[in-house]
Design a protein around this motif. Structure first.
Motif, PDB file in Angstrom:
ATOM      1  N   LYS A   7       0.830  -1.211   0.000  1.00 55.73           N
ATOM      2  CA  LYS A   7       0.000   0.000   0.000  1.00 55.73           C
ATOM      3  C   LYS A   7       0.860   1.255   0.000  1.00 55.73           C
ATOM      4  CE  LYS A   7      -1.969   1.485   3.801  1.00 55.73           C
ATOM      5  NZ  LYS A   7      -2.862   1.546   4.989  1.00 55.73           N
ATOM      6  N   ILE A   8       1.907   1.236   0.824  1.00 55.52           N
ATOM      7  CA  ILE A   8       2.772   2.408   0.951  1.00 55.52           C
ATOM      8  C   ILE A   8       3.720   2.539  -0.238  1.00 55.52           C
ATOM      9  CG2 ILE A   8       4.615   3.459   2.332  1.00 55.52           C
ATOM     10  CD1 ILE A   8       3.229   2.194   4.800  1.00 55.52           C
ATOM     11  N   GLU A   9       4.305   1.422  -0.676  1.00 61.31           N
ATOM     12  CA  GLU A   9       5.324   1.479  -1.732  1.00 61.31           C
ATOM     13  C   GLU A   9       4.729   1.583  -3.134  1.00 61.31           C
ATOM     14  OE1 GLU A   9       7.875  -1.872  -1.237  1.00 61.31           O
ATOM     15  OE2 GLU A   9       8.800  -1.104   0.607  1.00 61.31           O
ATOM     16  N   LYS A  10       3.597   0.911  -3.356  1.00 60.25           N
ATOM     17  CA  LYS A  10       3.002   0.887  -4.705  1.00 60.25           C
ATOM     18  C   LYS A  10       1.731   1.721  -4.798  1.00 60.25           C
ATOM     19  CE  LYS A  10       6.205  -1.935  -6.122  1.00 60.25           C
ATOM     20  NZ  LYS A  10       7.235  -1.472  -7.084  1.00 60.25           N
ATOM     21  N   GLY A  11       0.891   1.612  -3.772  1.00 64.06           N
ATOM     22  CA  GLY A  11      -0.324   2.422  -3.726  1.00 64.06           C
ATOM     23  C   GLY A  11      -1.185   2.298  -4.960  1.00 64.06           C
ATOM     24  N   LEU A  12      -1.506   3.434  -5.548  1.00 58.19           N
ATOM     25  CA  LEU A  12      -2.403   3.456  -6.703  1.00 58.19           C
ATOM     26  C   LEU A  12      -1.617   3.536  -8.013  1.00 58.19           C
ATOM     27  CD1 LEU A  12      -5.112   5.868  -5.270  1.00 58.19           C
ATOM     28  CD2 LEU A  12      -4.981   3.377  -5.104  1.00 58.19           C
ATOM     29  N   ASP A  13      -0.481   2.884  -8.027  1.00 55.94           N
ATOM     30  CA  ASP A  13       0.368   2.840  -9.225  1.00 55.94           C
ATOM     31  C   ASP A  13      -0.329   2.028 -10.326  1.00 55.94           C
ATOM     32  OD1 ASP A  13       2.306   2.613 -11.147  1.00 55.94           O
ATOM     33  OD2 ASP A  13       3.886   1.920  -9.791  1.00 55.94           O
ATOM     34  N   LYS A  14      -0.638   2.684 -11.437  1.00 57.52           N
ATOM     35  CA  LYS A  14      -1.335   2.016 -12.542  1.00 57.52           C
ATOM     36  C   LYS A  14      -0.485   0.932 -13.191  1.00 57.52           C
ATOM     37  CE  LYS A  14      -4.150   6.051 -13.734  1.00 57.52           C
ATOM     38  NZ  LYS A  14      -4.462   7.061 -14.776  1.00 57.52           N
ATOM     39  N   GLU A  15       0.827   1.057 -13.035  1.00 59.24           N
ATOM     40  CA  GLU A  15       1.733   0.101 -13.674  1.00 59.24           C
ATOM     41  C   GLU A  15       1.892  -1.178 -12.861  1.00 59.24           C
ATOM     42  OE1 GLU A  15       2.768   0.809 -16.699  1.00 59.24           O
ATOM     43  OE2 GLU A  15       1.717   2.733 -16.515  1.00 59.24           O
ATOM     44  N   TYR A  16       1.604  -1.118 -11.580  1.00 63.36           N
ATOM     45  CA  TYR A  16       1.822  -2.287 -10.732  1.00 63.36           C
ATOM     46  C   TYR A  16       0.764  -3.350 -11.024  1.00 63.36           C
ATOM     47  CZ  TYR A  16       2.472  -5.165  -6.568  1.00 63.36           C
ATOM     48  OH  TYR A  16       2.697  -6.222  -5.719  1.00 63.36           O
TER      49      TYR A  16
END
Length: 365
Positions: A240-249
């Motif tokens: 949640k903290i490192e990736k969050g709402l990253d569209k690429e993840y």
């Protein structure tokens, strides 16, 4: 008469359903520095929705926390303690214009018109709100808390070996921490995303104009991620903290798994802003008929990567992560012992600590 009117330098103690945080500041050469801080988790069931259910267990946790701080020992037993916003009655009211000498009496006469309890059963406080131009009335921020709630908090503090100097609503403490010099020329929305709920505060000029809370919390995001990816809560928190709402993840899988929570959150945010805007149009003071200028996000949930950008996308209002040190860090060479990311979850405690060394707030009897 003032409730616990002990004007001693105090540390701030933030009690919430699942954790406690404390911080003490010291002043030197007109600068503010951290003297001590710490935190502890609170097992579920000791505090529920702001109501203390087990005084003895909570007092022991508080006692252990302050005896074993993360940084230095406390220099005082006097404490400014938070009160739960969800148990309070907070409202902006208008009263006929009176002199400052008669203001307290006038407000006291109005309390029972706005608080659904007899005045004998609440502690209340009030603040005069600045109004530009001439007016035939005075706007007052009225806040009241049931006595039975406050007295259990006082009992807990005393049992922990501390001396309560004052009690302050969480919302008031948050404002003290994140609004620079405690003044905003234009309306600002503060969103405090905690472990069990989210609080919304609208602040303008020198006062809170509106506040509310919803059950959506930082833990909801963590639990949803853990369930969706079938991983532990610890792993989910890290993602949640490192990736969050990253569209690429994982091709946007995080956004997809949290979409329901995000939609509920954006709906509540937009509804609040719309309510405030429409409500303020009914007022005749020109100075509050302004569009919300900025959204500030604080609390542990502010660490969700990409969340400010998401809120901006949904509301069209400039959104930023709070700076809890904005009223403290005047010395550019000072590096606080609390990392910035950690300080976001200490926002309420920081505000309480500032009140403890600056201007105590009291609840009238």
């Amino acid at each position: 008469m003032e409730f616990l009117s002990l004007r001693e330098k105090s540390f701030g103690l933030d009690l919430s359903d699942l954790s406690l945080k404390f911080i003490e500041f010291k002043e030197k050469n007109n600068n503010i520095f951290i003297n001590s801080f710490g935190e502890r988790n609170i097992p579920q069931g000791i505090i529920s929705e702001g109501k203390i259910l087990d005084v003895e267990r909570l007092a022991n946790i508080v006692k252990d926390a302050i005896s074993n701080p993360y940084y230095n020992k406390l220099s005082t037993k006097y404490v400014v303690c938070s009160l739960p916003e969800e148990k309070a009655f907070v409202q902006v009211i208008s009263i006929p214009k009176v002199s400052d000498e008669d203001l307290e009496k006038a407000v006291t006469l109005e309390v029972e018109n706005y608080v659904p309890l007899p005045i004998s059963e609440v502690y209340f406080n009030y603040q005069k709100i600045d109004i530009l131009g001439k007016s035939n009335h005075i706007d007052i921020l009225l806040s009241a808390v049931p006595k039975d709630i406050v007295e259990v908090y006082a009992q807990t503090i005393s049992l922990a070996g501390l001396i309560p100097s004052s009690f302050v609503l969480e919302t008031e403490a948050i404002v003290k921490a994140v609004i620079e010099n405690n003044f905003s020329q234009k309306p600002v929305v503060i969103i405090d995303i905690g472990a069990t709920r989210t609080s919304f505060i609208i602040f303008h000029k020198n006062a809170i104009r509106f506040s509310s809370s919803i059950s959506i919390s930082a833990n909801d995001f963590t639990k949803q991620i853990a369930s969706y990816f079938k991983i532990s809560l610890q792993e989910a928190e890290k993602i949640k903290i490192e990736k969050g709402l990253d569209k690429e993840y994982k091709s946007g899988a995080l956004i997809k798994c949290c979409s329901d929570i995000l939609e509920k959150f954006s709906y509540e945010t937009i509804k609040l802003i719309s309510y405030y805007t429409s409500h303020s149009k009914d007022k005749h003071e020109a100075d509050i008929q302004e569009r919300v200028d900025k959204i500030i996000i604080c609390g542990g949930g502010a660490l969700l990567k990409g969340f400010p950008e998401y809120v901006y996308y949904k509301t069209g209002i400039k959104t930023e992560v709070a700076n809890p040190w904005i009223n403290i860090m005047k010395d550019d060479n000072y590096i606080p012992p609390i990392p910035f990311e950690k300080s976001l979850s200490f926002t309420t405690a920081i505000g309480l600590g500032l009140i403890g060394i600056k201007n105590p707030v009291f609840y009238n009897i």
